[in-house]
Design a protein around this motif. Structure first.
Motif, PDB file in Angstrom:
ATOM      1  N   ALA A 178       0.824  -1.209   0.000  1.00 27.32           N
ATOM      2  CA  ALA A 178       0.000   0.000   0.000  1.00 27.32           C
ATOM      3  C   ALA A 178       0.860   1.263   0.000  1.00 27.32           C
ATOM      4  N   LEU A 179       2.067   1.179   0.548  1.00 25.21           N
ATOM      5  CA  LEU A 179       2.950   2.343   0.582  1.00 25.21           C
ATOM      6  C   LEU A 179       3.339   2.802  -0.817  1.00 25.21           C
ATOM      7  N   TYR A 180       3.472   1.857  -1.750  1.00 24.67           N
ATOM      8  CA  TYR A 180       3.885   2.242  -3.103  1.00 24.67           C
ATOM      9  C   TYR A 180       2.830   1.922  -4.163  1.00 24.67           C
ATOM     10  N   ALA A 181       1.607   1.653  -3.728  1.00 26.85           N
ATOM     11  CA  ALA A 181       0.533   1.356  -4.681  1.00 26.85           C
ATOM     12  C   ALA A 181       0.296   2.545  -5.598  1.00 26.85           C
ATOM     13  N   VAL A 182      -0.193   2.267  -6.788  1.00 22.74           N
ATOM     14  CA  VAL A 182      -0.440   3.319  -7.772  1.00 22.74           C
ATOM     15  C   VAL A 182      -1.456   4.329  -7.262  1.00 22.74           C
ATOM     16  N   ASP A 183      -2.332   3.906  -6.339  1.00 21.41           N
ATOM     17  CA  ASP A 183      -3.369   4.783  -5.800  1.00 21.41           C
ATOM     18  C   ASP A 183      -3.175   5.053  -4.309  1.00 21.41           C
ATOM     19  N   THR A 184      -1.946   4.998  -3.848  1.00 22.70           N
ATOM     20  CA  THR A 184      -1.694   5.300  -2.440  1.00 22.70           C
ATOM     21  C   THR A 184      -1.983   6.763  -2.146  1.00 22.70           C
ATOM     22  N   ASN A 185      -2.102   7.093  -0.865  1.00 19.64           N
ATOM     23  CA  ASN A 185      -2.357   8.465  -0.459  1.00 19.64           C
ATOM     24  C   ASN A 185      -1.850   8.656   0.963  1.00 19.64           C
ATOM     25  N   PRO A 186      -1.760   9.891   1.455  1.00 16.95           N
ATOM     26  CA  PRO A 186      -1.189  10.124   2.779  1.00 16.95           C
ATOM     27  C   PRO A 186      -1.919   9.425   3.919  1.00 16.95           C
ATOM     28  N   ILE A 188      -3.575   6.507   3.830  1.00 18.24           N
ATOM     29  CA  ILE A 188      -3.206   5.096   3.803  1.00 18.24           C
ATOM     30  C   ILE A 188      -1.759   4.905   4.243  1.00 18.24           C
ATOM     31  N   GLN A 189      -0.895   5.809   3.860  1.00 20.37           N
ATOM     32  CA  GLN A 189       0.511   5.676   4.255  1.00 20.37           C
ATOM     33  C   GLN A 189       0.680   5.810   5.764  1.00 20.37           C
ATOM     34  N   MET A 190      -0.114   6.656   6.409  1.00 20.76           N
ATOM     35  CA  MET A 190      -0.068   6.750   7.868  1.00 20.76           C
ATOM     36  C   MET A 190      -0.567   5.462   8.519  1.00 20.76           C
ATOM     37  N   LEU A 191      -1.671   4.939   8.009  1.00 21.80           N
ATOM     38  CA  LEU A 191      -2.204   3.686   8.546  1.00 21.80           C
ATOM     39  C   LEU A 191      -1.198   2.546   8.347  1.00 21.80           C
ATOM     40  N   ALA A 192      -0.581   2.505   7.171  1.00 24.18           N
ATOM     41  CA  ALA A 192       0.383   1.450   6.872  1.00 24.18           C
ATOM     42  C   ALA A 192       1.567   1.509   7.825  1.00 24.18           C
ATOM     43  N   ALA A 193       2.099   2.692   8.025  1.00 31.68           N
ATOM     44  CA  ALA A 193       3.262   2.830   8.903  1.00 31.68           C
ATOM     45  C   ALA A 193       2.926   2.417  10.330  1.00 31.68           C
ATOM     46  N   ASP A 194       1.763   2.831  10.839  1.00 35.08           N
ATOM     47  CA  ASP A 194       1.379   2.477  12.204  1.00 35.08           C
ATOM     48  C   ASP A 194       1.102   0.986  12.328  1.00 35.08           C
ATOM     49  N   GLY A 195       0.482   0.408  11.296  1.00 37.32           N
ATOM     50  CA  GLY A 195       0.217  -1.023  11.318  1.00 37.32           C
ATOM     51  C   GLY A 195       1.497  -1.842  11.323  1.00 37.32           C
ATOM     52  N   TYR A 221      -4.418  -5.127  16.458  1.00 34.70           N
ATOM     53  CA  TYR A 221      -4.623  -3.738  16.039  1.00 34.70           C
ATOM     54  C   TYR A 221      -3.802  -3.441  14.781  1.00 34.70           C
ATOM     55  N   GLY A 222      -2.526  -3.831  14.784  1.00 37.08           N
ATOM     56  CA  GLY A 222      -1.675  -3.598  13.626  1.00 37.08           C
ATOM     57  C   GLY A 222      -2.190  -4.309  12.387  1.00 37.08           C
ATOM     58  N   ALA A 223      -2.650  -5.542  12.570  1.00 38.96           N
ATOM     59  CA  ALA A 223      -3.179  -6.305  11.439  1.00 38.96           C
ATOM     60  C   ALA A 223      -4.433  -5.651  10.874  1.00 38.96           C
ATOM     61  N   TRP A 224      -5.257  -5.103  11.746  1.00 36.82           N
ATOM     62  CA  TRP A 224      -6.458  -4.394  11.291  1.00 36.82           C
ATOM     63  C   TRP A 224      -6.082  -3.212  10.397  1.00 36.82           C
ATOM     64  N   LEU A 225      -5.104  -2.414  10.825  1.00 35.42           N
ATOM     65  CA  LEU A 225      -4.681  -1.269  10.023  1.00 35.42           C
ATOM     66  C   LEU A 225      -4.103  -1.720   8.686  1.00 35.42           C
ATOM     67  N   ALA A 227      -4.829  -4.366   7.088  1.00 40.97           N
ATOM     68  CA  ALA A 227      -5.929  -4.866   6.258  1.00 40.97           C
ATOM     69  C   ALA A 227      -6.703  -3.725   5.614  1.00 40.97           C
ATOM     70  N   ILE A 228      -6.878  -2.626   6.349  1.00 47.64           N
ATOM     71  CA  ILE A 228      -7.526  -1.451   5.751  1.00 47.64           C
ATOM     72  C   ILE A 228      -6.732  -0.991   4.537  1.00 47.64           C
ATOM     73  N   CYS A 229      -5.402  -1.019   4.659  1.00 45.16           N
ATOM     74  CA  CYS A 229      -4.543  -0.606   3.536  1.00 45.16           C
ATOM     75  C   CYS A 229      -4.757  -1.504   2.328  1.00 45.16           C
ATOM     76  N   LEU A 230      -4.811  -2.803   2.571  1.00 43.34           N
ATOM     77  CA  LEU A 230      -5.023  -3.748   1.473  1.00 43.34           C
ATOM     78  C   LEU A 230      -6.358  -3.493   0.782  1.00 43.34           C
ATOM     79  N   GLY A 231      -7.372  -3.191   1.579  1.00 44.19           N
ATOM     80  CA  GLY A 231      -8.696  -2.985   1.015  1.00 44.19           C
ATOM     81  C   GLY A 231      -8.894  -1.648   0.348  1.00 44.19           C
ATOM     82  N   SER A 232      -7.907  -0.739   0.498  1.00 39.12           N
ATOM     83  CA  SER A 232      -8.071   0.628  -0.004  1.00 39.12           C
ATOM     84  C   SER A 232      -7.166   0.973  -1.177  1.00 39.12           C
TER      85      SER A 232
END
Length: 357
Positions: A178-186, A188-195, A221-225, A227-232
């Motif tokens: 999700a950090l480097y996805a073509v449709d990433t955004n700030p 998602i990047q925050m959620l990814a880093a915290d997860g 909690y980390g896995a939940w975050l 997963a949100i990244c994967l779904g977004s």
């Protein structure tokens, strides 16, 4: 700041120790009363506890959820749902069971309540991967995402240490892409880093003390975050390879993700410098190098590094390459046949990842 689009995903999340007891209330809030409970044959005990909790709201258990969601298994479950006049499905388990719940829900419109017992993350995504004749394909649709997800740390306490580790690295892989996805955004990047940070901090403790409720909660909690990244965001090379290898050679899902992750990251490293910087900050002992940080974590957790141990043969490498090249996912670096072949070979053999093959 670059322009971006962020789309939030609907869905209700109930998080906390003991929250599985709220399942009857969640069922009632959806206006349903005939729940088919789904599980694998290894988790029938957990499924029976749910039917006890649901009482007459439960109309049966389908206990044949299978890895990679084979369509013929889905058809068996659909027949049971039809025969028993189910108006909803409740899945308890990991990606195999959740995938079955998604497959039933998208075909029938039945609401899906999901109770994860691993860290894999399928519960938070509108993505469904299914297998027919050894070929795994994925699709995405908002209606695939479960209506309600209940995260209860108590249901993860008996998860074996090895599976806890691979399931969590699988979750980290979702956030890394999700950090480097073509449709990433700030956002998602925050959620990814915290997860990623939460999982990387929790896993060493879980390995040493699997009964640590605080570490298990942090991991969930980390896995939940993640997963949100994967779904977004859209998936890239890592997930494409894992889907190809897992579906083609019936390799275990989380273990395959664990082995492929450092190789896919190394392949893309030079094409996504911002993502590498964020990842390096989220991983301990990275010294500013994301690949070093990831390898350090995998070494500390004593993770498996070769696909050969799970039954993949050397002759399968070429099959994997050709499948991975077909209908390729978007990726920050162009997918080239020669380096792709070498990367899959390294995954098979258990060799260390090499940057920019």
């Amino acid at each position: 700041m670059d322009s971006f689009i962020y789309t939030s995903r609907p869905g209700r999340v109930v998080f906390g120790q003991g929250k599985v007891k709220t399942l009857p209330d969640e069922v009632d809030s959806l206006g349903v009363s005939r729940c088919l409970v789904l599980c694998t044959r290894q988790q029938v005990f957990d499924a029976k506890k749910l039917t006890d909790l649901l009482g007459d709201r439960a109309i049966g258990i389908f206990d044949n959820a299978t890895m990679h969601t084979p369509v013929h298994i889905t058809e068996e479950a659909l027949e049971m749902a039809k025969t028993q006049k189910a108006d909803s499905v409740v899945s308890i388990g990991g990606g195999s069971t959740i995938g079955l719940g998604k497959a039933i829900s998208i075909r029938t419109g039945l609401p899906h309540i999901c109770i994860p017992t691993t860290y894999a993350g399928s519960e938070m995504t509108p993505i469904l991967g299914e297998t027919v004749d050894g070929q795994k394909t994925t699709r995405s649709h908002p209606d695939i995402q479960p209506a309600v997800v209940i995260f209860d740390v108590d249901l993860t306490m008996s998860l074996p240490v090895g599976l806890s580790m691979t399931s969590s690295i699988n979750a980290i892989a979702h956030a890394v892409e999700a950090l480097y996805a073509v449709d990433t955004n700030p956002v998602i990047q925050m959620l990814a880093a915290d997860g990623i940070r939460s999982l990387a901090e929790a896993l060493p403790t879980i390995r040493q003390d699997p009964s640590s409720v605080s570490a298990r909660t942090k991991a969930q909690y980390g896995a939940w975050l993640c997963a949100i990244c994967l779904g977004s965001t859209k998936m890239a090379l890592h997930h494409k390879i894992c889907h190809v290898l897992g579906g083609s050679f019936n390799l275990p899902h989380a273990e395959t993700h664990t082995i492929v992750l450092p190789h896919a990251l190394a392949y893309n490293a030079s094409s996504c410098p911002q993502a590498m910087e964020i990842l390096a900050r989220a991983l301990p002992n990275s010294d500013g190098d994301a690949i070093k940080g990831l390898n350090s974590l995998l070494d500390k957790l004593d993770m498996p590094r070769d696909l050969a141990r799970y039954g993949m043969q050397e002759k399968d490498i070429e099959i994997g390459v050709q499948h991975a090249l077909s209908n390729a996912y978007s990726n920050p670096r162009e997918i080239e046949e020669k380096p792709l072949r070498e990367m899959i070979r390294r995954c098979w053999a258990g060799e260390r990842a090499v940057q920019d093959l």
